[in-house]
Design an enzyme around this catalytic site. Structure first.
Site, PDB file in Angstrom:
ATOM      1  N   ASP A 181      68.277  45.953  42.666  1.00 31.49           N
ATOM      2  CA  ASP A 181      69.054  44.955  41.937  1.00 31.49           C
ATOM      3  C   ASP A 181      68.464  44.863  40.538  1.00 31.49           C
ATOM      4  O   ASP A 181      67.253  44.817  40.385  1.00 31.49           O
ATOM      5  CB  ASP A 181      69.003  43.588  42.634  1.00 31.49           C
ATOM      6  CG  ASP A 181      70.203  42.714  42.252  1.00 31.49           C
ATOM      7  OD1 ASP A 181      71.065  42.478  43.109  1.00 31.49           O
ATOM      8  OD2 ASP A 181      70.283  42.345  41.060  1.00 31.49           O
TER       9      ASP A 181
ATOM     10  N   CYS B 199      85.726  35.720  47.970  1.00 28.89           N
ATOM     11  CA  CYS B 199      86.502  36.921  48.306  1.00 28.89           C
ATOM     12  C   CYS B 199      88.010  36.712  48.351  1.00 28.89           C
ATOM     13  O   CYS B 199      88.738  37.312  47.564  1.00 28.89           O
ATOM     14  CB  CYS B 199      86.005  37.492  49.633  1.00 28.89           C
ATOM     15  SG  CYS B 199      84.303  38.025  49.545  1.00 28.89           S
TER      16      CYS B 199
ATOM     17  N   LEU C 145      94.483  30.551  61.551  1.00 29.95           N
ATOM     18  CA  LEU C 145      95.694  29.721  61.460  1.00 29.95           C
ATOM     19  C   LEU C 145      95.296  28.254  61.360  1.00 29.95           C
ATOM     20  O   LEU C 145      96.067  27.360  61.688  1.00 29.95           O
ATOM     21  CB  LEU C 145      96.587  29.956  62.685  1.00 29.95           C
ATOM     22  CG  LEU C 145      97.311  31.289  62.767  1.00 29.95           C
ATOM     23  CD1 LEU C 145      98.038  31.440  64.108  1.00 29.95           C
ATOM     24  CD2 LEU C 145      98.295  31.471  61.604  1.00 29.95           C
TER      25      LEU C 145
ATOM     26  N   LEU D  85      82.332  41.762  56.100  1.00 33.09           N
ATOM     27  CA  LEU D  85      81.402  40.693  56.481  1.00 33.09           C
ATOM     28  C   LEU D  85      81.939  39.334  56.039  1.00 33.09           C
ATOM     29  O   LEU D  85      82.458  39.205  54.937  1.00 33.09           O
ATOM     30  CB  LEU D  85      80.034  40.913  55.821  1.00 33.09           C
ATOM     31  CG  LEU D  85      79.382  42.288  55.969  1.00 33.09           C
ATOM     32  CD1 LEU D  85      78.061  42.318  55.219  1.00 33.09           C
ATOM     33  CD2 LEU D  85      79.191  42.624  57.433  1.00 33.09           C
TER      34      LEU D  85
ATOM     35  N   LYS E  65      89.958  35.907  44.913  1.00 34.45           N
ATOM     36  CA  LYS E  65      89.940  36.964  43.873  1.00 34.45           C
ATOM     37  C   LYS E  65      90.533  38.260  44.387  1.00 34.45           C
ATOM     38  O   LYS E  65      91.214  38.974  43.653  1.00 34.45           O
ATOM     39  CB  LYS E  65      88.516  37.192  43.342  1.00 34.45           C
ATOM     40  CG  LYS E  65      87.631  38.092  44.180  1.00 34.45           C
ATOM     41  CD  LYS E  65      86.349  38.461  43.452  1.00 34.45           C
ATOM     42  CE  LYS E  65      85.394  39.190  44.356  1.00 34.45           C
ATOM     43  NZ  LYS E  65      85.826  40.562  44.729  1.00 34.45           N
TER      44      LYS E  65
ATOM     45  N   THR F  92      84.203  45.480  47.045  1.00 34.91           N
ATOM     46  CA  THR F  92      85.658  45.384  47.211  1.00 34.91           C
ATOM     47  C   THR F  92      86.320  45.738  45.887  1.00 34.91           C
ATOM     48  O   THR F  92      86.108  45.064  44.885  1.00 34.91           O
ATOM     49  CB  THR F  92      86.043  43.961  47.641  1.00 34.91           C
ATOM     50  OG1 THR F  92      85.380  43.672  48.859  1.00 34.91           O
ATOM     51  CG2 THR F  92      87.543  43.834  47.814  1.00 34.91           C
TER      52      THR F  92
HETATM   53  C1  UDX Z   1      86.357  36.781  53.895  1.00 36.67           C
HETATM   54  C2  UDX Z   1      86.855  37.714  54.989  1.00 36.67           C
HETATM   55  O1  UDX Z   1      87.009  36.978  56.179  1.00 36.67           O
HETATM   56  C3  UDX Z   1      85.848  38.826  55.223  1.00 36.67           C
HETATM   57  O2  UDX Z   1      86.315  39.754  56.181  1.00 36.67           O
HETATM   58  C4  UDX Z   1      85.638  39.566  53.913  1.00 36.67           C
HETATM   59  O3  UDX Z   1      84.720  40.573  54.056  1.00 36.67           O
HETATM   60  C5  UDX Z   1      85.186  38.605  52.851  1.00 36.67           C
HETATM   61  O4  UDX Z   1      86.106  37.546  52.708  1.00 36.67           O
HETATM   62  P1  UDX Z   1      84.603  34.834  53.713  1.00 36.67           P
HETATM   63  O5  UDX Z   1      84.917  34.774  52.284  1.00 36.67           O
HETATM   64  O6  UDX Z   1      83.203  34.748  54.153  1.00 36.67           O
HETATM   65  O7  UDX Z   1      85.190  36.190  54.353  1.00 36.67           O
HETATM   66  O8  UDX Z   1      85.382  33.611  54.359  1.00 36.67           O
HETATM   67  P2  UDX Z   1      86.358  33.394  55.584  1.00 36.67           P
HETATM   68  O9  UDX Z   1      85.605  33.121  56.806  1.00 36.67           O
HETATM   69  O10 UDX Z   1      87.334  34.471  55.613  1.00 36.67           O
HETATM   70  O11 UDX Z   1      87.078  32.056  55.079  1.00 36.67           O
HETATM   71  C6  UDX Z   1      87.752  32.089  53.852  1.00 36.67           C
HETATM   72  C7  UDX Z   1      88.342  30.742  53.537  1.00 36.67           C
HETATM   73  O12 UDX Z   1      89.464  30.496  54.368  1.00 36.67           O
HETATM   74  C8  UDX Z   1      87.383  29.572  53.730  1.00 36.67           C
HETATM   75  O13 UDX Z   1      87.545  28.677  52.660  1.00 36.67           O
HETATM   76  C9  UDX Z   1      87.881  28.932  55.024  1.00 36.67           C
HETATM   77  O14 UDX Z   1      87.637  27.546  55.042  1.00 36.67           O
HETATM   78  C10 UDX Z   1      89.374  29.207  54.943  1.00 36.67           C
HETATM   79  N1  UDX Z   1      90.042  29.277  56.241  1.00 36.67           N
HETATM   80  C11 UDX Z   1      89.641  30.221  57.134  1.00 36.67           C
HETATM   81  C12 UDX Z   1      91.088  28.391  56.513  1.00 36.67           C
HETATM   82  O15 UDX Z   1      91.440  27.540  55.707  1.00 36.67           O
HETATM   83  N2  UDX Z   1      91.729  28.499  57.713  1.00 36.67           N
HETATM   84  C13 UDX Z   1      91.373  29.438  58.644  1.00 36.67           C
HETATM   85  O16 UDX Z   1      91.990  29.478  59.709  1.00 36.67           O
HETATM   86  C14 UDX Z   1      90.288  30.320  58.347  1.00 36.67           C
END
Ligand code: UDX
Length: 516
Positions: free
Chosen positions: A94, A342, A332, A227, A345, A185
Site C-alpha cells: 500500500d 460499493c 428484500l 466480499l 457507486k 470493481t
Molecule cells: C456489497 C455486496 O453485497 C458485496 O457482494 C460486494 O462485494 C460489495 O458490495 P456491502 O457494501 O458490504 O457489500 O454491503 P451489503 O451487505 O451488500 O449491504 C449494502 C447496503 O444495502 C447496506 O446499506 C444495507 O443496509 C442495505 N440493505 C441490504 C438493505 O437495505 N436491504 C437488504 O435487504 C440488504
C-alpha cells in the site's frame, strides 16, 4: 514437507498430467512424459518436485509463486490474508505508508470481524508481509492482485486513475512473467485498458532505454470479489462463486491453482464453484451482481411504500415473494435504503459505462432514485410523528451503513442526521463501532450533537429514538428502562429491526417502514 501441503500440490496441478499420488502408487509405471521415477525409493515430493509441477503446469519463469496484493483496503486486506491462510506467501502493498506500517504492526485500518486475528496469525507465520516499495514488490512477485480503490467521479463514472497508476508502474517493472489479476470493481473493458497501458508504457520505457525489450511476458486476468463488509473474512472462505476472467491457459491454470486450496477446504470442485469466462464478461458479472442487489432492495422499498399507503405488511410480502426460489428471500429487507462504498457507486458506474456504449440502463437510474428518496421519506415520517422537529432531542441508534462494520461511507443514517440537524433538532448518537468514523462527518458538538456510549444514554431526555442501522445489540436493550429515560416514548424504526407489537406493549408509539 507436511502431507497436507503435498496433497494440495497434487490437487493444484490437477490438470497437469502428472498425478503424484498416482506416481506414489504406480512407482513402476512410466510417466506420460516418458521419464520414469527412480525405481528404488519411495516418492517423497521435495520443493524441487513442487517447483517442477509449477514449472510444467503453471509458472514458466520463477521457481515459486509469489503473490503481491496492491491496495490494502476493504478488498485487498481480506484477500491478502485469505490467500496467506490458504498457504500462499503474500506481500501486501500500500502506498499509504502510515496505513502500511499500522498493518505491519498488526493493526487493521478498519473494523472487520476476524481480520485482526488473521493478520496477527500470518504476520507470525511469515506468510504475510507488508511492503511500501511498490516497484520492488512488483519485481519480486509474479502474481499481482490489483485491489486499489475505484472511487466515483463527479459524473458517476468510476475513477480508474489508481488502477492506471498500477498498470504504468507494472510496465516499468516487467522483469519476467507476471500475471496481473484485476480484483478492484471496475467497468467493463478496464482489464483490456490495463493490458494496453502496460504494453504502451513498457514499449516507451524500452524505447527510452534503447533496450532490446524482450518479449513482454504477462497476462491480465479478472477475478472480481464479492466480499461484504462486516463479514469479509467469512465471505472469502465461503464464496458463492469464484469468477475467473482469463485470456490464456496459463492464467487459467495459475488462478485455479491459487484457489484450489480453498476448493479443498470447501470440499468443492472447480466445476461447482468456479465460473471461467473472458475478462469483459467477468467485469460485467461483478457490476451486474451489485446492480441486481440494489434493484432487489429498491424493489422492496417501492412495494413498502404501497404497503404503507394501504395498511399491508412489507415483511409478510417479502416473505411471501421470497419463498419463490426464482426470487429468493435475501436482500428484500425494506428500510432507509442501501449505502456503503460499493452498491451506490457501482450502480452509477455501471449505468455510466452502459451509456458510453449507447445502452439505456434507465431501470438502474430508477433504482437509484427510489434509494435516494428513502431518506426524505423517513424525515417526513419523523415530522409526522413529532409535528415540529426544531428544538427536539432525538436519539439515533446506528450510524454505520450496515451492522458489523464501522464504515459510514454513503450511510443513509448520516444523511438523516444531516437533515435533522439542518431542521434544528438536537441529536444524541450511538453506534457500537462507527462513532469515530461518523464524528469526522459532523462539525456540530453538544448539545446540538452528542456522542453517547450506550443506546440507553442516547435515549436520555429524547423525544424519539430513530433506529437507522440494524445492529443486533439494539434487540437486547431493555425498552422498559429506556422508556423511563426518555421524554416521549416514541420510536421510528428505519430498519424494521424491532417487533412492532412488543414495542407497543412497552408503551411506545412505534413507526416503521411498510408495516402497520
Ligand atoms: C456489497 C455486496 O453485497 C458485496 O457482494 C460486494 O462485494 C460489495 O458490495 P456491502 O457494501 O458490504 O457489500 O454491503 P451489503 O451487505 O451488500 O449491504 C449494502 C447496503 O444495502 C447496506 O446499506 C444495507 O443496509 C442495505 N440493505 C441490504 C438493505 O437495505 N436491504 C437488504 O435487504 C440488504
Amino acid at each position: 514437507m507436511r502431507q497436507d501441503c503435498v496433497d494440495r500440490v497434487l490437487v493444484l496441478c490437477a490438470d497437469i498430467t502428472i498425478d503424484v499420488q498416482r506416481e506414489n502408487r504406480d512407482l513402476h509405471r512410466p510417466r506420460l512424459d516418458g521419464a520414469a521415477i527412480g525405481r528404488t525409493h519411495r516418492f517423497a515430493p521435495t520443493p524441487k518436485h513442487y517447483l517442477n509441477v509449477y514449472r510444467r503446469g503453471c509458472m514458466t519463469i520463477n521457481d515459486e509463486m509469489r503473490i503481491a496484493v496492491f491496495g490494502l483496503g476493504h478488498v485487498g486486506l481480506p484477500t491478502a490474508l485469505g490467500l496467506a491462510e490458504l498457504g500462499w506467501s503474500v506481500v501486501g502493498v500500500d502506498n499509504d505508508v502510515d496505513k502500511a506500517n499500522e498493518i505491519a504492526r498488526g493493526k487493521p485500518p478498519f473494523y472487520e470481524q476476524g481480520i485482526e486475528a488473521l493478520l496477527e496469525r500470518h504476520l507470525d507465520s511469515g506468510r504475510f508481509a507488508v511492503e511500501t516499495d511498490v516497484a520492488l514488490a512488483m519485481r519480486e512477485a509474479n502474481v499481482l492482485f490489483v485491489c486499489v480503490g475505484t472511487p466515483q467521479r463527479e459524473d458517476g463514472a468510476a475513477d480508474l486513475s489508481m488502477v492506471e497508476g498500477v498498470a504504468r508502474t507494472i510496465a516499468s517493472n516487467l522483469n519476467g512473467y507476471k500475471l496481473i489479476v484485476e480484483k478492484s470493481t471496475t467497468p467493463v473493458q478496464t482489464a483490456q485498458q490495463i493490458k494496453r497501458s502496460i504494453l504502451r508504457y513498457s514499449d516507451a520505457n524500452n524505447a527510452r532505454s534503447n533496450a532490446g525489450g524482450g518479449e513482454l511476458d504477462f497476462d491480465v486476468a479478472v477475478n472480481p470479489e464479492f466480499l461484504r463488509e462486516g463479514v469479509a473474512v467469512h465471505d472469502f472462505f465461503n464464496p458463492d462463486r469464484i469468477v475467473l476472467g482469463v485470456e490464456t491457459e496459463r492464467a487459467r491454470k495459475i488462478l485455479l491453482g491459487i484457489y484450489q486450496p480453498l476448493l479443498d477446504r470447501l470440499g468443492s470442485t472447480a466445476d461447482a464453484t468456479v465460473v471461467i469466462t473472458d475478462i469483459n464478461t467477468a467485469e460485467i458479472i461483478k457490476h451486474a451482481s451489485n446492480a441486481f442487489l440494489a434493484t432487489k432492495i429498491s424493489f422492496a422499498n417501492m412495494v413498502a411504500d404501497l404497503c404503507e399507503a394501504t395498511g399491508a405488511n412489507i415483511d409478510d410480502v417479502t416473505h411471501g415473494i421470497g419463498m419463490d426460489p426464482r426470487i429468493g428471500p435475501r436482500f428484500l429487507q425494506a428500510g432507509i435504503g442501501y449505502g456503503g462504498y460499493c452498491l451506490p457507486k457501482d450502480l452509477r458506474a455501471f449505468t455510466w459505462i452502459a451509456a458510453t456504449h449507447g445502452v439505456d440502463f434507465s431501470l438502474l437510474k430508477e433504482v437509484e432514485h427510489i434509494n435516494e428518496r428513502r431518506v426524505g421519506q423517513l424525515i417526513s415520517k419523523v415530522r409526522q410523528a413529532l409535528w415540529v422537529v426544531k428544538g427536539k432531542t432525538l436519539a439515533m441508534w446506528g450510524l454505520s451503513f450496515k451492522p458489523g462494520t464501522d464504515d459510514t461511507r454513503e450511510a443513509p443514517s448520516l444523511a438523516v442526521a444531516r437533515c435533522l440537524l439542518d431542521e434544528g433538532a438536537h441529536l444524541r448518537l450511538h453506534d457500537p463501532e462507527a462513532m469515530g468514523e461518523a464524528s469526522r462527518e459532523f462539525r456540530e458538538n453538544a448539545p446540538v450533537l452528542t456522542y453517547c456510549a450506550t443506546p440507553e444514554e442516547a435515549a436520555d431526555g429524547a423525544e424519539a429514538i430513530l433506529v437507522l442501522t440494524e445492529w443486533p445489540e439494539y434487540l437486547d436493550v431493555d425498552l422498559g428502562r429506556v422508556r423511563e429515560r426518555m421524554r416521549v416514548p416514541l420510536i421510528v424504526d428505519g430498519r424494521n429491526l424491532l417487533d412492532p407489537a412488543a414495542v407497543r406493549e412497552q408503551g411506545f408509539e412505534y413507526y416503521s417502514i411498510g408495516r402497520p
